[in-house]
Each structure stands twice: as C-alpha cells, then as structure tokens.
Design an enzyme around this catalytic site. Structure first.
Site, PDB file in Angstrom:
ATOM      1  N   LYS A  43      -6.872   9.502   3.740  1.00 41.06           N
ATOM      2  CA  LYS A  43      -5.532   8.902   3.624  1.00 41.06           C
ATOM      3  C   LYS A  43      -5.403   7.532   4.302  1.00 41.06           C
ATOM      4  O   LYS A  43      -4.318   7.138   4.721  1.00 41.06           O
ATOM      5  CB  LYS A  43      -4.426   9.855   4.155  1.00 41.06           C
ATOM      6  N   GLY A  45      -6.494   4.645   2.698  1.00 40.58           N
ATOM      7  CA  GLY A  45      -6.522   3.578   1.698  1.00 40.58           C
ATOM      8  C   GLY A  45      -7.850   3.478   0.967  1.00 40.58           C
ATOM      9  O   GLY A  45      -8.159   2.462   0.335  1.00 40.58           O
ATOM     10  N   THR A  46      -8.623   4.565   1.027  1.00 38.50           N
ATOM     11  CA  THR A  46      -9.960   4.611   0.419  1.00 38.50           C
ATOM     12  C   THR A  46      -9.955   4.202  -1.057  1.00 38.50           C
ATOM     13  O   THR A  46     -10.791   3.390  -1.491  1.00 38.50           O
ATOM     14  CB  THR A  46     -10.492   6.064   0.493  1.00 38.50           C
ATOM     15  N   HIS A  98     -15.753  10.380   3.637  1.00 36.63           N
ATOM     16  CA  HIS A  98     -14.745  10.580   4.679  1.00 36.63           C
ATOM     17  C   HIS A  98     -15.376  11.222   5.921  1.00 36.63           C
ATOM     18  O   HIS A  98     -14.658  11.610   6.840  1.00 36.63           O
ATOM     19  CB  HIS A  98     -13.656  11.547   4.182  1.00 36.63           C
ATOM     20  N   SER A 128       0.974  10.507   5.406  1.00 38.69           N
ATOM     21  CA  SER A 128       0.383  10.485   4.064  1.00 38.69           C
ATOM     22  C   SER A 128      -0.305  11.825   3.777  1.00 38.69           C
ATOM     23  O   SER A 128      -0.168  12.395   2.684  1.00 38.69           O
ATOM     24  CB  SER A 128      -0.614   9.320   3.973  1.00 38.69           C
ATOM     25  N   LYS A 248       3.525   5.957  -1.576  1.00 33.94           N
ATOM     26  CA  LYS A 248       4.327   4.752  -1.314  1.00 33.94           C
ATOM     27  C   LYS A 248       3.482   3.491  -1.183  1.00 33.94           C
ATOM     28  O   LYS A 248       3.885   2.415  -1.594  1.00 33.94           O
ATOM     29  CB  LYS A 248       5.106   4.940  -0.017  1.00 33.94           C
ATOM     30  N   GLY A 249       2.343   3.646  -0.516  1.00 32.46           N
ATOM     31  CA  GLY A 249       1.474   2.485  -0.327  1.00 32.46           C
ATOM     32  C   GLY A 249       2.087   1.413   0.551  1.00 32.46           C
ATOM     33  O   GLY A 249       2.001   0.225   0.232  1.00 32.46           O
TER      34      GLY A 249
HETATM   35  S1  PPS Z   1      -7.769  10.066   0.103  1.00 30.53           S
HETATM   36  O1  PPS Z   1      -7.214  11.025  -0.891  1.00 30.53           O
HETATM   37  O2  PPS Z   1      -7.929  10.702   1.420  1.00 30.53           O
HETATM   38  O3  PPS Z   1      -9.012   9.440  -0.328  1.00 30.53           O
HETATM   39  O4  PPS Z   1      -6.599   8.973   0.248  1.00 30.53           O
HETATM   40  P1  PPS Z   1      -6.809   7.403   0.485  1.00 30.53           P
HETATM   41  O5  PPS Z   1      -7.131   6.748  -0.798  1.00 30.53           O
HETATM   42  O6  PPS Z   1      -7.725   7.181   1.642  1.00 30.53           O
HETATM   43  O7  PPS Z   1      -5.357   6.944   0.983  1.00 30.53           O
HETATM   44  C1  PPS Z   1      -4.197   7.166   0.238  1.00 30.53           C
HETATM   45  C2  PPS Z   1      -3.137   6.197   0.714  1.00 30.53           C
HETATM   46  O8  PPS Z   1      -3.463   4.863   0.264  1.00 30.53           O
HETATM   47  C3  PPS Z   1      -2.362   4.342  -0.470  1.00 30.53           C
HETATM   48  N1  PPS Z   1      -2.811   3.407  -1.512  1.00 30.53           N
HETATM   49  C4  PPS Z   1      -2.437   2.122  -1.603  1.00 30.53           C
HETATM   50  N2  PPS Z   1      -1.655   1.368  -0.796  1.00 30.53           N
HETATM   51  C5  PPS Z   1      -1.436   0.087  -1.182  1.00 30.53           C
HETATM   52  N3  PPS Z   1      -1.952  -0.474  -2.294  1.00 30.53           N
HETATM   53  C6  PPS Z   1      -2.744   0.242  -3.123  1.00 30.53           C
HETATM   54  N4  PPS Z   1      -3.239  -0.321  -4.219  1.00 30.53           N
HETATM   55  C7  PPS Z   1      -3.017   1.603  -2.779  1.00 30.53           C
HETATM   56  N5  PPS Z   1      -3.741   2.597  -3.347  1.00 30.53           N
HETATM   57  C8  PPS Z   1      -3.603   3.675  -2.565  1.00 30.53           C
HETATM   58  C9  PPS Z   1      -1.720   5.581  -1.059  1.00 30.53           C
HETATM   59  O9  PPS Z   1      -0.427   5.329  -1.547  1.00 30.53           O
HETATM   60  C10 PPS Z   1      -1.769   6.526   0.136  1.00 30.53           C
HETATM   61  O10 PPS Z   1      -0.820   6.190   1.153  1.00 30.53           O
HETATM   62  P2  PPS Z   1       0.653   6.768   1.215  1.00 30.53           P
HETATM   63  O11 PPS Z   1       1.171   6.343   2.567  1.00 30.53           O
HETATM   64  O12 PPS Z   1       0.605   8.246   1.078  1.00 30.53           O
HETATM   65  O13 PPS Z   1       1.408   6.097   0.118  1.00 30.53           O
END
Ligand code: PPS
Length: 285
Positions: A43, A45-46, A98, A128, A248-249
């Site tokens: 969670k 931003g992977t 991870h 998240s 939400k991002g």
């Molecule tokens: S995972 O499932 O553990 O691999 O999740 P991971 O990808 O590491 O993290 C998910 C969070 O990243 C946000 N996200 C983004 N934020 C901004 N811009 C972009 N393009 C983007 N893509 C993914 C995603 O919304 C998750 O955060 P939260 O706070 O839940 O919105």
C-alpha cells in the site's frame, strides 16, 4: 478469508505464496544486472511505480500498459507462478516485491540489479490497507479500523512490521544500485521523480515522451486502464463492489480517519522504532 503463512516470522499470503518460497528454493533465484526491482511495503504506491517504469521502458508508448496486465509486466517474486514466469523471462526484467530484505535471494546483493525502494507515510499505508481489506479477501480481515491499527503497530499484518521492513531496506542507502523514493514526492512533483528514476536507470526521455509517461500513469488513466485497475481480477479474491482498487491516491488521508489518540500513539511508536534515522528520510506530516 485471509490466511497467513509465516515465513521466518513474517506473515505472508498463504493462497498466493510461491511454492519456491515454501520449499526454500527461492534462495537460489538469480538476479541479473539488468533487472530492476520495485520494492515496497504493501500500500505504498507500488502499482503506480510499476506503471511509471513500464512507460519509461516504452518511452511513453501506452500500448504495453494497455495490453498486458500490470502483474505480468512486473511480476511479484514471492507469488505463485509469477516466480516461475520471472525465471523463464529473457531480457531485462521488471520485478516487484513486498518482502522484507531478509527474504530476498542473496544474488540481489551481489548482482548489479537495481532496487527502487518506495516508501510512504505509514499512517497513510495503514489507512490504505484498512480499506483494501474490504476489497481483497486475502488481506487480513478486521472488524474495525481500531483493530487494524493495533495489528499494524504490532506488525501482525501482511509482510510484518512496517518499521522493521523500512529499516531493513534502508540499510542499502549509499549503494549505487539503490534508490529510495517517497510517495509524497511523487505526488508533489511527479515529473521530477520520473527524472530521478530515469537518471538512476540511465534512460532519457524526450519532452513528449515524458508528457506521455505522466499522462498515462495518472491515477485517472490507471483507473481507466483495465490492465491496471484489477477489474480483470474482480470476483476472485477481489470484490470491487466494496471499493475501487485505486482508491484515493492522495497524501495525508490518515487525517480523515485516525483519531487524535491513534495518531499520537502512532507517533510515539514511530519515534521509538525509527530513532537514530535522520528525520529527512521521512518527509511527511
Ligand atoms: S498494493 O496492493 O499493496 O501493491 O498497493 P500499492 O500499489 O502499493 O498502493 C496502493 C496505493 O497507491 C495509490 N495509487 C496511486 N496514487 C497516486 N497516483 C497513482 N497513479 C496511483 N496508483 C495507485 C492507491 O490509490 C493506494 O492508495 P490509497 O491511499 O488507498 O488511495
């Protein structure tokens, strides 16, 4: 229901864990010098990082990200079948994980493979993860945010303690093959972060290629891309009726969900666990 397998004290997803991780054969995985490993605590931003690296690889051309699922572009080394797919893959690989540092094959540390370590404000990671548990049945299932909060502080969540995971990978600081990036910097100035990544990887992008990377890796573009939004997985371990995969991002959403008492307890734990590390490594509030 989530069910963990504990490997060397770390809770991992039983349903998904590669057999190679269960037998110990993972130790023999060979990293190559042109591999790029995206490393993050869940969670953080992977998926955003995978999208950006995929687009850098194609110089902004969206064909690859729009035709191949995100998990096939940069498979997770610890996940069933993906491990084998990585072993069989020829040419430069994007690899995701991870896992904490002690569960990565030793060849990573002797090869010239590059590691991009992405970190995020752990309070946002916590929030998240809580919402993700409603969407993904393989994640720990909890009755309340308070329960998830307690488990997170105890490290009784997927991939174990955020504090130990982060400290472990940060021990690579100073190595030429290691780049640490912050989700918050990516949000604030995505272009500069992409430039940093390009410099680290020895790549260059023309201005229009850079614009295309930015455009196609935005959260809206990712939500619209069925190769990245997990609609292909809906109905399996994912139930997108309970919320979108790309939620939400934003940075700082924890302020909408944690109580003052929870935030204070978190900060005390953070001070205790991360004492000795320079505060500039954690540029969030
Ligand atoms: S995972 O499932 O553990 O691999 O999740 P991971 O990808 O590491 O993290 C998910 C969070 O990243 C946000 N996200 C983004 N934020 C901004 N811009 C972009 N393009 C983007 N893509 C993914 C995603 O919304 C998750 O955060 P939260 O706070 O839940 O919105």
């Amino acid at each position: 229901m989530s069910e963990y397998t504990w490997l060397e004290g770390i809770p991992l997803l039983a349903n998904f864990l590669s057999l190679k991780y269960q037998t110990g054969e993972w130790r023999d995985f060979v990293f190559k010098e042109d591999d790029v490993l995206i490393l993050s605590y869940p969670k953080s931003g992977t998926h955003w990082m995978i999208e950006i690296l995929s687009l850098i690889r194609t110089k902004g051309d969206p064909k690859w990200i729009q035709s191949v699922p995100i998990w096939d572009r940069s498979p997770w080394i610890e996940i069933q079948n993906m491990y084998e797919a990585l072993e069989a893959q020829e040419g430069p690989r994007l690899i995701t994980s991870h896992l904490p540092i002690q569960l990565l094959p030793k060849s990573l540390f002797t090869s010239k493979a590059k590691v991009i370590h992405l970190i995020r404000n752990p309070k946002d990671v916590l929030v998240s993860g809580y919402f993700f548990s409603k969407v993904c049945s393989s994640f720990e299932q909890v009755a309340s945010l308070q329960e998830h909060f307690e488990r997170f502080l105890q490290g009784n969540v997927l991939c174990g303690s955020w504090f130990e995971h982060t400290q472990g990978w940060m021990s690579m600081r100073g190595k030429e093959s290691y780049l640490m990036l912050h989700y918050e910097d990516m949000k604030r100035d995505t272009r500069s972060t992409i430039e940093k990544i390009c410099q680290f990887l020895g790549k260059t992008l023309e201005p229009e290629e850079m614009n295309s990377v930015l455009k196609h890796s935005s959260i809206q573009a990712m939500r619209d891309n069925k190769m990245s939004n997990y609609t292909l997985m809906d109905g399996s371990n994912f139930n997108l009726k309970n919320g979108p995969f790309l939620r939400k991002g934003v940075s700082g959403d924890w302020k909408n969900h944690l109580t003052v008492a929870q935030a204070e307890a978190f900060d005390r734990m953070f001070q205790e666990k991360m004492a000795g590390l320079p505060p500039e490594l954690f540029p969030w509030d």
